[in-house]
Write a protein that holds these residues in place. Sequence first.
Motif, short mmCIF file in Angstrom:
data_model
loop_
_atom_site.label_atom_id
_atom_site.label_comp_id
_atom_site.label_asym_id
_atom_site.label_seq_id
_atom_site.Cartn_x
_atom_site.Cartn_y
_atom_site.Cartn_z
N ASP A 100 0.83 -1.21 0.00
CA ASP A 100 0.00 0.00 0.00
C ASP A 100 0.86 1.26 0.00
OD1 ASP A 100 -2.19 -1.64 0.05
OD2 ASP A 100 -2.61 -1.35 2.18
N LYS A 101 2.05 1.17 0.59
CA LYS A 101 2.90 2.36 0.67
C LYS A 101 4.07 2.32 -0.31
CE LYS A 101 5.51 0.59 4.63
NZ LYS A 101 5.91 0.83 5.99
N TYR A 102 4.12 1.31 -1.17
CA TYR A 102 5.18 1.20 -2.17
C TYR A 102 4.60 1.07 -3.57
CZ TYR A 102 8.38 0.19 1.66
OH TYR A 102 9.12 0.26 2.81
N LYS A 103 5.39 1.47 -4.54
CA LYS A 103 5.07 1.23 -5.94
C LYS A 103 5.98 0.09 -6.40
CE LYS A 103 4.62 3.30 -10.43
NZ LYS A 103 4.29 4.55 -11.07
N ARG A 163 -2.89 -6.88 -16.93
CA ARG A 163 -2.95 -7.17 -15.50
C ARG A 163 -3.07 -5.87 -14.72
NH1 ARG A 163 0.62 -12.15 -13.45
NH2 ARG A 163 -1.08 -13.60 -13.74
N LYS A 164 -4.02 -5.81 -13.85
CA LYS A 164 -4.22 -4.63 -13.01
C LYS A 164 -4.01 -5.04 -11.56
CE LYS A 164 -5.55 -2.08 -16.46
NZ LYS A 164 -4.49 -1.62 -17.28
N LEU A 165 -2.85 -4.72 -11.04
CA LEU A 165 -2.52 -5.01 -9.64
C LEU A 165 -2.23 -3.69 -8.93
CD1 LEU A 165 -0.18 -8.03 -10.32
CD2 LEU A 165 -2.49 -8.13 -9.40
N LYS A 166 -2.65 -3.60 -7.71
CA LYS A 166 -2.52 -2.37 -6.93
C LYS A 166 -1.06 -1.92 -6.86
CE LYS A 166 -3.93 -0.36 -2.58
NZ LYS A 166 -4.60 -0.59 -1.33
N ASN A 167 -0.82 -0.65 -7.22
CA ASN A 167 0.50 -0.02 -7.14
C ASN A 167 1.59 -0.80 -7.88
OD1 ASN A 167 -0.70 1.89 -5.51
ND2 ASN A 167 0.01 0.99 -3.61
N THR A 168 1.24 -1.45 -8.98
CA THR A 168 2.20 -2.30 -9.70
C THR A 168 2.17 -1.98 -11.19
OG1 THR A 168 1.87 -4.06 -8.09
CG2 THR A 168 2.87 -4.69 -10.19
N ILE A 169 3.36 -1.82 -11.76
CA ILE A 169 3.48 -1.69 -13.21
C ILE A 169 4.48 -2.73 -13.71
CG2 ILE A 169 2.90 0.77 -13.24
CD1 ILE A 169 5.91 1.32 -13.74
N PHE A 170 4.37 -3.06 -15.00
CA PHE A 170 5.26 -4.02 -15.64
C PHE A 170 6.02 -3.32 -16.76
CE2 PHE A 170 1.81 -6.45 -13.81
CZ PHE A 170 2.48 -7.49 -13.18
#
Length: 166
Positions: free
Chosen positions: A72-75, A89-96
């Motif tokens: 929650d506090k990190y990307k 893919r849609k994941l909280k605070n996550t990019i690929f």
Amino acid sequence: MGTIVKKMREYGFFGTIKMAVYVANGILNKLMYNFCRLLPIRRDVIVFESESDFTDNTYALYHYMQKHGYMDKYKAVWLVDELNNFKHRKLKNTIFLNKQDIHFSPRRAYYLATAGRYIFDHNLMMAKYKRRKGQKIIFISHGSGFKMAKGSMGCDTNKYIDRMIS
């Protein structure tokens, strides 16, 4: 000059063009990384890398962090080989992002240069870049810790790795 002509004959015209583009992209990526080093380190960004995209010990740590609310506090920035498999893919605070240096990627250079943490289990991509003071690099081993990380050949791993989790 003889070596270049040999390689051109070996790869053919289009193969030679393709190789030249790969080399140019690698140079552009390093230049972009060095430019991004001027920006502040982001303690809220963690770059993850694993062999076989989004798997292995790195994924286990990421999954644990997601499940227990740490993300929650990190990307999270995942470096993957097959980016097309993760575009939806849609994941909280996550990019690929694509991890291959053969593709020019200002975003990858930015995150590698500014991430507060880099966590990996196989490929030490950071070995080819000048490491920044203040970045933490964590190697997640497969039990014994004696197995050398790919990409670390010819470099002093003590200079790159801050922690090893086994």
